[in-house]
Design a protein around this motif. Structure first.
Motif: not given
Lengths: 310, 310
Positions: B283-285, B287-289, B280
């Motif tokens: 790719x941040x936890x 962040x909505x991909x 994804x």
């Protein structure tokens, strides 16, 4: 607007002037870490951050405020009032990597413009007003979320300055010292004179755009639970392991992801659940994964609900 | 066993001898690219591969067979028969990275032991028999799957030797030349004298173990369709974008993954569907991909069914 009516000396020309000033200040700060595509990378205690903080000090002084910084490097521009209880207003000065130029900066600029105008036009206020240029809020360089606010509220733990490191292994303590700040002085940043805090911030969602509102007031702050899930299964050959014999952790992850999404949708706002990162190992297109790892970020305003979601 | 009855001169001592020989040969080949954990990395045209091929030539000669190699470096050990039509038997000598010591190698060793025994004990056969040590089958170094078989069947396209490169940018043509092979001679590897091909191979799935069978015969070869899916959505903040406003491609990917799995399970064997890799972005936890990419590997014996699955 209703709010301008209470300020008898605030007119249309002031409004135009302040809007122009704010725009210029945003652009001035964008220079510190701004890239060619308009995005800003200004990590705490970096050269760009130092330059931005020096710039902020300069224009707060020009606005007629008394400027100082605390032990972690947050800047304050003070307009002394009759009462010693302080109304603090501002936001963060650090950015995420390639962040927006308004993120954080807008709050500092709005507070600075507003308190500067009050200083020039209204004389001594009943309560002391301070502009707050928070040194760090984004975990932008260290896993140090809310570093500036935690300093203000006395919530930085002893030893954190030696423990937190950036991706090059530099501790946050040594990064502070490189900016002329003394980690040992952190407890002195703890303030007990704050009566209120107002943080203007851009909205990072689409709600105001869709409702065509100009401004929103935060009436609740969500809590966040982030869990990192690793599912273990049995890796195998994509061709030779029949479906019935598989222990495919990524197939399980897909179900959990859909489940988290469904739960948050069914609960309705303000519940949100986000899977932002995912990976499968070994990761070959022709291999049944043996391991799947993903994150789930749950947010809600009610901690009991969050506990339930988690 | 029924198969031994037809070989009147094959007894228990031969069987024990051949089993011991095969085990020794497997271990001898494991040395070429074998690591401390028992896995073998022997990429085509690498020094390990060259050493293994030299070793294979040596024991095929010792077995009394006529040894030669073709233009791409596959080795053949020939026992001339009455007829010029050849029964070829063997497998690949290259490995995946950290592959099993039996993968490929077992097929070469079984064919070599069997044809060697026949040469020593049975005299001239009716049909010509050849051991085949295939140079490459695994796409182990180049995206060159079935290189050895494609050479035999005349299916290497002109220009492939200059186009296919390994991860260091070395072309397969220059890797061949480094082994003393001439890419221009590839058409000479095309054979029309092959009457049959027998490839003994370990089973890479659990079916024989579960059915407690010692050996299985392949009666169908599956076709493979691999698709790489990239879904585009709209990235956003995990906290501030309400569920109803999201265009989350990873949530969509999760549904498609579950769907592919369900379809393959419902169809029953031999259908399999595997999602082996996924990512994804950003790719941040938190962040909505904005983008999700994954692979789906479908396999079935019926090409019409595969077309339908795809």
């Amino acid at each position: 607007m209703a709010t301008t009516a209470v300020l008898s000396r605030f007119g249309a020309s002031d409004r135009a002037q302040l809007a122009a000033d704010a725009g210029r200040l945003i652009e001035r700060l964008r220079k510190h870490g701004g890239g060619p595509n308009g995005g800003v990378t200004r990590l705490v205690y970096s050269p760009e951050w130092q330059a931005a903080m020096a710039d902020i000090e300069e224009w707060l002084l020009e606005s007629g405020l008394a400027v100082r910084h605390d032990a972690v490097g947050s800047r304050f521009g003070r307009l002394q009032g009759e009462s010693s209880s302080v109304v603090l207003s501002g936001s963060h000065t650090d950015s995420v990597k390639q962040g927006g130029a308004y993120d954080g900066t807008l709050g500092v600029v709005i507070a600075g413009c507003a308190i500067g105008w009050l200083a020039r036009n209204m004389g001594k206020p009943a309560r002391t007003l301070e502009v707050f240029a928070n040194c760090e809020e984004e975990s932008s360089r260290f896993a140090s979320n809310f570093w500036g606010s935690r300093a203000l509220t006395g919530r930085i733990a002893p030893g954190e300055t030696d423990r937190l490191t950036d991706e090059n292994g530099v501790t946050i303590g040594s990064a502070m010292r490189a900016c002329g700040l003394d980690p040992a002085a952190i407890p002195s940043a703890h303030r007990k004179d704050l009566g209120a805090y107002v943080e203007p911030h851009i909205e990072q969602g689409p709600v105001l755009v869709e409702s065509r509102d100009v401004i929103g007031v935060v009436d609740r702050v969500v809590g966040v639970r982030v869990i990192r899930v690793t599912l273990h299964g049995v890796s195998g050959h994509a061709g030779t392991v029949p479906m019935a014999n598989r222990h495919d952790p990524l197939a399980g992850a897909a179900e959990i992801m859909s489940g988290a999404e469904t739960i948050a949708r069914r609960m309705g706002p303000p519940a949100v659940a986000t899977v932002g990162s995912i990976a499968a190992k070994p990761g070959g297109f022709n291999q049944v994964p043996g391991e799947a790892t993903f994150t789930v970020d749950f947010r809600h305003t009610d901690s009991d609900v969050l506990d339930g979601l988690e």
